[in-house]
Design an enzyme around this catalytic site. Structure first.
Site, PDB file in Angstrom:
ATOM      1  N   ARG A 115       0.873  -1.195   0.000  1.00 47.17           N
ATOM      2  CA  ARG A 115       0.000   0.000   0.000  1.00 47.17           C
ATOM      3  C   ARG A 115       0.897   1.228   0.000  1.00 47.17           C
ATOM      4  O   ARG A 115       2.119   1.109   0.092  1.00 47.17           O
ATOM      5  CB  ARG A 115      -0.900   0.001   1.239  1.00 47.17           C
ATOM      6  CG  ARG A 115      -0.079   0.111   2.519  1.00 47.17           C
ATOM      7  CD  ARG A 115      -0.949   0.333   3.750  1.00 47.17           C
ATOM      8  NE  ARG A 115      -0.102   0.381   4.935  1.00 47.17           N
ATOM      9  CZ  ARG A 115      -0.523   0.642   6.150  1.00 47.17           C
ATOM     10  NH1 ARG A 115      -1.795   0.874   6.360  1.00 47.17           N
ATOM     11  NH2 ARG A 115       0.302   0.677   7.174  1.00 47.17           N
ATOM     12  N   CYS A 119       2.150   5.789  -7.895  1.00 45.57           N
ATOM     13  CA  CYS A 119       2.839   6.937  -8.492  1.00 45.57           C
ATOM     14  C   CYS A 119       1.947   8.166  -8.308  1.00 45.57           C
ATOM     15  O   CYS A 119       0.753   8.113  -8.570  1.00 45.57           O
ATOM     16  CB  CYS A 119       3.060   6.655  -9.971  1.00 45.57           C
ATOM     17  SG  CYS A 119       3.618   8.104 -10.862  1.00 45.57           S
ATOM     18  N   ASN A 153      -4.103   8.053   2.998  1.00 44.43           N
ATOM     19  CA  ASN A 153      -3.548   7.628   4.278  1.00 44.43           C
ATOM     20  C   ASN A 153      -2.039   7.770   4.236  1.00 44.43           C
ATOM     21  O   ASN A 153      -1.383   7.272   3.322  1.00 44.43           O
ATOM     22  CB  ASN A 153      -3.904   6.166   4.561  1.00 44.43           C
ATOM     23  CG  ASN A 153      -3.635   5.780   6.004  1.00 44.43           C
ATOM     24  OD1 ASN A 153      -4.265   6.327   6.909  1.00 44.43           O
ATOM     25  ND2 ASN A 153      -2.690   4.895   6.217  1.00 44.43           N
ATOM     26  N   GLU A 154      -1.505   8.475   5.214  1.00 43.77           N
ATOM     27  CA  GLU A 154      -0.048   8.597   5.369  1.00 43.77           C
ATOM     28  C   GLU A 154       0.684   8.704   4.023  1.00 43.77           C
ATOM     29  O   GLU A 154       1.511   7.848   3.687  1.00 43.77           O
ATOM     30  CB  GLU A 154       0.500   7.431   6.187  1.00 43.77           C
ATOM     31  CG  GLU A 154      -0.029   7.429   7.609  1.00 43.77           C
ATOM     32  CD  GLU A 154       0.652   6.405   8.522  1.00 43.77           C
ATOM     33  OE1 GLU A 154       1.212   5.422   8.016  1.00 43.77           O
ATOM     34  OE2 GLU A 154       0.609   6.605   9.753  1.00 43.77           O
ATOM     35  N   CYS A 164       7.337  10.710 -13.452  1.00 46.01           N
ATOM     36  CA  CYS A 164       7.755  11.564 -12.335  1.00 46.01           C
ATOM     37  C   CYS A 164       9.004  12.351 -12.724  1.00 46.01           C
ATOM     38  O   CYS A 164       9.130  13.544 -12.408  1.00 46.01           O
ATOM     39  CB  CYS A 164       8.021  10.733 -11.085  1.00 46.01           C
ATOM     40  SG  CYS A 164       6.483  10.180 -10.300  1.00 46.01           S
ATOM     41  N   GLU A 309      -4.344   8.692  14.775  1.00 51.54           N
ATOM     42  CA  GLU A 309      -4.128   7.282  15.125  1.00 51.54           C
ATOM     43  C   GLU A 309      -3.186   7.199  16.314  1.00 51.54           C
ATOM     44  O   GLU A 309      -2.271   8.017  16.460  1.00 51.54           O
ATOM     45  CB  GLU A 309      -3.446   6.515  13.982  1.00 51.54           C
ATOM     46  CG  GLU A 309      -4.273   6.270  12.765  1.00 51.54           C
ATOM     47  CD  GLU A 309      -3.468   5.492  11.712  1.00 51.54           C
ATOM     48  OE1 GLU A 309      -2.558   4.724  12.083  1.00 51.54           O
ATOM     49  OE2 GLU A 309      -3.732   5.686  10.517  1.00 51.54           O
ATOM     50  N   TRP A 317       4.373  -3.641  14.730  1.00 51.42           N
ATOM     51  CA  TRP A 317       5.470  -3.525  13.773  1.00 51.42           C
ATOM     52  C   TRP A 317       6.779  -3.108  14.444  1.00 51.42           C
ATOM     53  O   TRP A 317       7.804  -2.965  13.803  1.00 51.42           O
ATOM     54  CB  TRP A 317       5.107  -2.565  12.635  1.00 51.42           C
ATOM     55  CG  TRP A 317       4.483  -1.269  13.078  1.00 51.42           C
ATOM     56  CD1 TRP A 317       3.142  -0.995  13.129  1.00 51.42           C
ATOM     57  CD2 TRP A 317       5.142  -0.094  13.558  1.00 51.42           C
ATOM     58  NE1 TRP A 317       2.928   0.285  13.609  1.00 51.42           N
ATOM     59  CE2 TRP A 317       4.152   0.866  13.877  1.00 51.42           C
ATOM     60  CE3 TRP A 317       6.484   0.262  13.757  1.00 51.42           C
ATOM     61  CZ2 TRP A 317       4.450   2.135  14.381  1.00 51.42           C
ATOM     62  CZ3 TRP A 317       6.772   1.530  14.253  1.00 51.42           C
ATOM     63  CH2 TRP A 317       5.770   2.443  14.556  1.00 51.42           C
ATOM     64  N   LYS A 358      -2.934  -8.393  12.176  1.00 54.42           N
ATOM     65  CA  LYS A 358      -3.894  -9.128  13.014  1.00 54.42           C
ATOM     66  C   LYS A 358      -3.529  -9.071  14.493  1.00 54.42           C
ATOM     67  O   LYS A 358      -4.380  -9.262  15.345  1.00 54.42           O
ATOM     68  CB  LYS A 358      -4.050 -10.572  12.539  1.00 54.42           C
ATOM     69  CG  LYS A 358      -2.834 -11.451  12.645  1.00 54.42           C
ATOM     70  CD  LYS A 358      -3.137 -12.855  12.106  1.00 54.42           C
ATOM     71  CE  LYS A 358      -1.988 -13.813  12.306  1.00 54.42           C
ATOM     72  NZ  LYS A 358      -0.801 -13.472  11.493  1.00 54.42           N
ATOM     73  N   PHE A 359      -2.240  -8.786  14.812  1.00 53.20           N
ATOM     74  CA  PHE A 359      -1.859  -8.676  16.224  1.00 53.20           C
ATOM     75  C   PHE A 359      -1.622  -7.237  16.666  1.00 53.20           C
ATOM     76  O   PHE A 359      -1.069  -6.998  17.734  1.00 53.20           O
ATOM     77  CB  PHE A 359      -0.616  -9.531  16.511  1.00 53.20           C
ATOM     78  CG  PHE A 359      -0.875 -11.002  16.363  1.00 53.20           C
ATOM     79  CD1 PHE A 359      -2.003 -11.581  16.940  1.00 53.20           C
ATOM     80  CD2 PHE A 359      -0.006 -11.817  15.647  1.00 53.20           C
ATOM     81  CE1 PHE A 359      -2.269 -12.937  16.794  1.00 53.20           C
ATOM     82  CE2 PHE A 359      -0.258 -13.173  15.497  1.00 53.20           C
ATOM     83  CZ  PHE A 359      -1.399 -13.741  16.068  1.00 53.20           C
TER      84      PHE A 359
HETATM   85  C1  GLA Z   1      -0.208   3.456  10.313  1.00 52.42           C
HETATM   86  C2  GLA Z   1      -1.337   3.286   9.315  1.00 52.42           C
HETATM   87  C3  GLA Z   1      -2.417   2.369   9.781  1.00 52.42           C
HETATM   88  C4  GLA Z   1      -1.857   1.181  10.509  1.00 52.42           C
HETATM   89  C5  GLA Z   1      -1.010   1.659  11.645  1.00 52.42           C
HETATM   90  C6  GLA Z   1      -0.446   0.539  12.507  1.00 52.42           C
HETATM   91  O1  GLA Z   1      -0.267   4.567  11.094  1.00 52.42           O
HETATM   92  O2  GLA Z   1      -1.887   4.506   8.916  1.00 52.42           O
HETATM   93  O3  GLA Z   1      -3.155   1.962   8.657  1.00 52.42           O
HETATM   94  O4  GLA Z   1      -1.094   0.425   9.629  1.00 52.42           O
HETATM   95  O5  GLA Z   1       0.074   2.371  11.131  1.00 52.42           O
HETATM   96  O6  GLA Z   1       0.387   1.016  13.513  1.00 52.42           O
HETATM   97 ZN    ZN Z   2       5.937   7.995 -10.894  1.00 53.37          ZN
END
Ligand code: GLA
Ligand code: ZN
Length: 674
Positions: A115, A119, A153-154, A164, A309, A317, A358-359
C-alpha cells in the site's frame, strides 16, 4: 476560534474503523455499535482501505454498504471521518495499469501488493482517484454524520518512474528558467557535471548522480510539491461537491520524505499518527520526543490538531510489542490533549482477523468482549474527554519557539562534512526543546517560513541552510527586543545549498550574533573538550566551532586543545534584544542551566511555580475562563508535585496543594484564569 469539525464541534474519541472486513458478519457490525457506545466513542474513520469494496470492478461502484454503515453510526450518535481510498489500490487496477505502480530508486517497477506505493504523477491513477473521490463526495459530503475528509492515508515515499522524472524537469524549468541558471545554482562545473539539455537531468540515484547537493534538495522539494499536487486533486474533487466539509490528511512521526510545512495552507486540519515506543522504567526521553512532535503539528497552523491514530495497547510492527504499563494509556492520551490535540483516535477499533496487522492493538480484541484491560483503559479516556470538552475551543499561545526545519535537516544530512558519522540535527533540536519541556514551559515548533512575532525567546539550533527570509526575520525579532539562541553551523549555505561567501554566519547573521565563525572542528566519537563559563565547566563533543568575537560579549571559552581560551559561548546586544551563540555541542546540563536562566530573565510562563519533578510533564491548556493543568508522570516512579494556588481536582473536586502521581500516573487539574 473556528471549530476543526463544525458539524460536531467536540473532542473526538474513536479511531479507524474497517467494517468492510466484516460485511459478512452483520452480528459483529451490530455489536460494534454497542461496544462503541460503551467505550464513549463518538467518531470513527471509515473507508481508508475500502477501494476494492467500493469499486470491485472498473467503473462499477458499490456505495450502499458504506451508506448503511454511516447511517447506522449517525443514528447512534457516532460521527464519521470519511477517507478517500487512494492509499491502497485494488489488485485489478494495479494489474491492469502498471503505470500506477511506483518505480524504485534502482529503476525497478513494483509488482502488485502493499500500500502507499502508487505513483503520484500517473494521469491514469489520478483519473481513477478523482472518479472514486467524486462518487464518495456526491453521496456523502452532505451527510450530517460526516464531519471531515481523511484524504488518503499517510502519504509517503517517492517514485522514480519516467512520468515523475519528466514532471521533475518541468518543475525545474519553472524554478530556474534557463539551464545556465540551474547549472550555476547547482554548481555543476564541479566534476564537469554541466547539463546542456534538460533531458540530461535525472533524479538523484545510487548508481547515478548523488553528489550535486542542489539537485538532491530540489528533488525532495519536487517530491513534496508533487504529493501536495496529488493531494490537492483529491481535496478539490471533494470540495467541489461541498466546500464546507473540512479536509485533513494523517501525518507521521519524524517523517522527512516531504516537508510537511508546505502542506500547512492546503489543509483545513492537521492530524497525525503517534506510536511511541514505551518501555518499562523511565520514559521521559520518549515523552519529550512525542511532546515535540505534538507541538510541531499544533504549530503548523497554530491551531489545535487531531491525533488521528495511536494504539490503545500494543504496536505490532515494532521490534517487540510491549503492553502499556498501567496508567500509561491515559498519560499518553492526556499528553496529546495537553499539547493541543482535539481528539484521541486509535488504530483500530476492531482487530483484523487476518493479514499483517492481526496482532496490532485495537479497542476490541479477537476475543470480542468489553471486559478487557484495554477496553477499560479506552472507556476511561472517553469519559475523561467528555468532561474536558470545553477545551476544544481553546488556543495555545506559547512565549517561546524552537526552529526545526525539514529542508535544513535535508541539507545537513547531505552536507558531506564536518561530521559524517553523525551530524545529529534532530537530536540537537530535541535537546534544546527538552531543556524547556523539563521546566513545564510550553513551546511552538516552527520552521524557517514561520512567523516569529509574539515570542520572547526563539531557539534556532544548527540553522545551517537559510531560506524563507529567515535571516531578516531573526534580525527584526532581536532588534525588537527578542532573545535568540543560535549555535555552531548557523548560516553556512543559502536555500540552494551554496555556501555564503565572506564569513559565517552568512546573510547578515554575522552582525546579528556579533561573531565570525572561521571554521568548525568535527570530533570523533568519544573525543571531548570543555566549555568554561561563569565558573562552571561543561563537556562539549562532536562539533566545536572556532569563532572570533566581533562585538559580542564572550561568556564562555574552550577549556582544551589548540583553541583553549578561545570563545565558545557569546551574547550580542542587537537593537533592543540579545543574540546568544553556542559554538560547540554541549552536554544537556549546559542547556538546562542556560534555559533556566533565560526563563527567569524573560519571565517565561511555566505550568508550575517550580520545575516539575524529573520525568513529570506539566502543561497548561486554557479557555477564556478555565485553566487546565495536565500532569503526566513518565518517570516510572511515584512522584509528588506541588501545585500553584487555586487548582482543584478535575472534574469539580477539592482544592489541592500537592498531588501524588503513581508511576505513569496522570492528573488533570482545573483552575480559573481570572
Ligand atoms: C499506520 C497506518 C495504519 C496502521 C497503523 C499501525 O499509522 O496509517 O493503517 O497500519 O500504522 O500502527
Ligand atoms: Zn511515478
Amino acid at each position: 476560534m473556528k471549530a476543526l469539525t463544525p458539524r460536531f464541534p467536540h473532542l473526538l474519541h474513536g479511531g479507524d474503523y474497517n467494517p468492510d472486513q466484516w460485511l459478512d458478519r452483520p452480528d459483529i457490525l451490530e455489536k460494534d455499535i454497542e461496544l462503541m457506545k460503551e467505550a464513549h466513542i463518538n467518531c470513527v474513520s471509515v473507508g481508508i482501505f475500502s477501494w476494492a469494496k467500493l469499486e470491485p470492478k472498473e467503473g462499477e461502484y458499490h456505495l450502499d454498504w458504506l451508506q448503511e454503515i454511516i447511517d447506522r453510526l449517525y443514528r447512534n450518535g457516532i460521527y464519521t471521518v470519511l477517507a478517500t481510498p487512494s492509499g491502497a489500490k485494488p489488485v485489478w487496477m494495479s494489474e491492469k495499469y502498471p503505470e500506477i505502480r511506483r518505480v524504485s530508486r534502482e529503476l525497478r517497477r513494483d509488482e502488485t501488493g502493499g500500500r502507499h506505493n502508487h505513483c503520484y504523477t500517473s494521469p491514469l491513477y489520478r483519473e481513477k482517484v478523482k472518479a472514486i473521490d467524486r462518487k464518495l463526495a456526491e453521496r456523502f459530503a452532505s451527510h450530517p454524520g460526516v464531519i471531515l475528509w481523511h484524504l488518503s492515508n499517510e502519504y509517503g515515499g517517492v517514485c522514480y518512474c519516467p512520468l515523475c522524472q519528466a514532471a521533475f524537469r518541468e518543475w525545474l524549468k519553472k524554478k530556474y528558467g534557463t539551464l545556465e541558471e540551474l547549472n550555476h545554482q547547482w554548481w555543476t562545473d564541479f566534476w564537469s557535471h554541466t547539463y546542456t539539455d534538460w533531458e540530461q537531468i535525472h533524479a538523484p540515484m545510487p548508481n547515478g548522480e548523488t553528489g550535486t547537493h542542489g539537485l538532491n534538495l530540489d528533488w525532495k522539494r519536487f517530491c513534496t510539491d508533487q504529493v501536495i499536487d496529488f493531494m490537492k486533486l483529491e481535496r478539490d474533487t471533494v470540495k467541489a461537491v461541498n466546500p464546507e466539509l473540512p479536509v485533513t490528511t494523517n501525518f507521521m512521526y519524524y517523517f522527512d520524505d516531504y516537508n510537511y510545512g508546505k502542506f500547512r495552507d492546503e489543509l483545513d486540519v492537521i492530524s497525525w499518527d503517534s506510536y511511541p515506543w514505551w518501555k518499562a522504567g523511565d520514559n521521559s526521553d520518549t515523552a519529550a520526543q512525542v511532546a515535540l512532535w505534538h507541538d510541531v503539528m499544533r504549530s503548523l497552523k497554530k491551531q489545535p490538531f487531531l491525533l488521528m491514530e495511536s494504539t490503545p495497547s500494543m504496536t505490532n510492527w515494532t521490534p517487540v510489542s510491549r503492553l502499556k504499563r498501567p496508567g500509561m494509556h491515559m498519560a499518553q492520551c492526556m499528553q496529546a490533549i495537553a499539547h493541543g490535540s482535539n481528539s484521541i483516535q486509535y488504530f483500530q477499533f476492531r482487530k483484523s482477523r487476518g493479514s499483517t496487522e492481526k496482532f496490532h492493538g485495537a479497542v476490541v480484541d479477537h476475543y470480542g468482549g468489553s471486559d478487557t484491560r484495554v477496553f477499560r483503559d479506552v472507556t476511561e479516556v472517553g469519559e475523561r474527554l467528555e468532561a474536558l470538552d470545553s477545551l476544544s475551543h481553546s488556543e495555545i499561545k506559547p512565549q517561546a519557539a524552537i526552529l526545526f526545519d525539514t529542508e535544513n535537516g535535508w541539507a545537513l544530512k547531505d552536507a558531506a562534512g564536518p561530521r559524517n558519522c553523525g551530524i545529529h540535527y534532530v537530536e540537537t533540536v530535541q535537546q534544546h526543546y527538552k531543556a524547556l519541556w523539563k521546566q513545564g514551559i510550553g513551546m511552538d515548533v516552527i520552521d524557517e517560513e514561520g512567523d516569529l512575532s509574539g515570542y520572547k525567546l526563539v531557539i534556532a539550533p544548527m540553522l545551517y541552510l537559510l531560506r524563507g527570509g529567515i535571516e531578516e526575520k531573526l534580525r527584526r525579532f532581536v532588534e525588537n527586543g527578542g532573545t535568540l539562541v543560535g549555535t555552531y553551523l548557523t548560516g553556512l549555505v543559502n536555500e540552494n545549498d551554496l555556501c555564503h561567501l565572506g564569513g559565517w554566519p552568512g546573510a547578515g547573521l554575522r552582525e546579528l550574533f556579533g561573531v565570525w565563525n572561521e571554521s568548525t572542528d568535527g570530533l570523533w566519537d568519544g573525543e571531548k573538550n570543555t566549555l568554561c563559563t561563569d565558573g562552571k565547566t561543561y563537556e562539549v563533543s562532536e562539533l566545536c566551532a572556532l569563532i572570533h568575537g566581533e562585538g559580542a560579549k564572550v561568556l564562555g571559552t574552550y577549556g582544551e586543545d589548540f583553541y583553549q581560551n578561545e570563545p565558545a559561548f557569546t551574547v550580542n546586544e542587537f537593537g533592543k534584544g540579545k543574540a546568544y551563540y553556542i559554538a560547540a555541542r554541549t552536554e544537556d546540563r549546559f542547556c538546562d542551566d542556560l534555559y533556566h536562566e533565560l526563563a527567569e530573565r524573560l519571565e517565561l510562563k511555566k505550568a508550575l511555580n517550580s520545575d516539575p519533578p524529573r520525568g513529570v510533564e506539566a502543561c497548561l491548556r486554557e479557555t477564556e475562563e478555565t485553566r487546565y493543568l495536565f500532569l503526566q508522570n513518565f518517570s516510572g516512579e511515584e512522584k509528588n508535585v506541588s501545585l500553584p494556588a487555586g487548582y482543584h481536582t478535575f472534574p469539580g473536586g477539592e482544592e489541592k496543594k500537592q498531588i501524588t502521581l503513581p508511576p505513569y500516573g496522570s492528573a488533570v487539574l482545573q483552575g480559573s484564569t481570572k
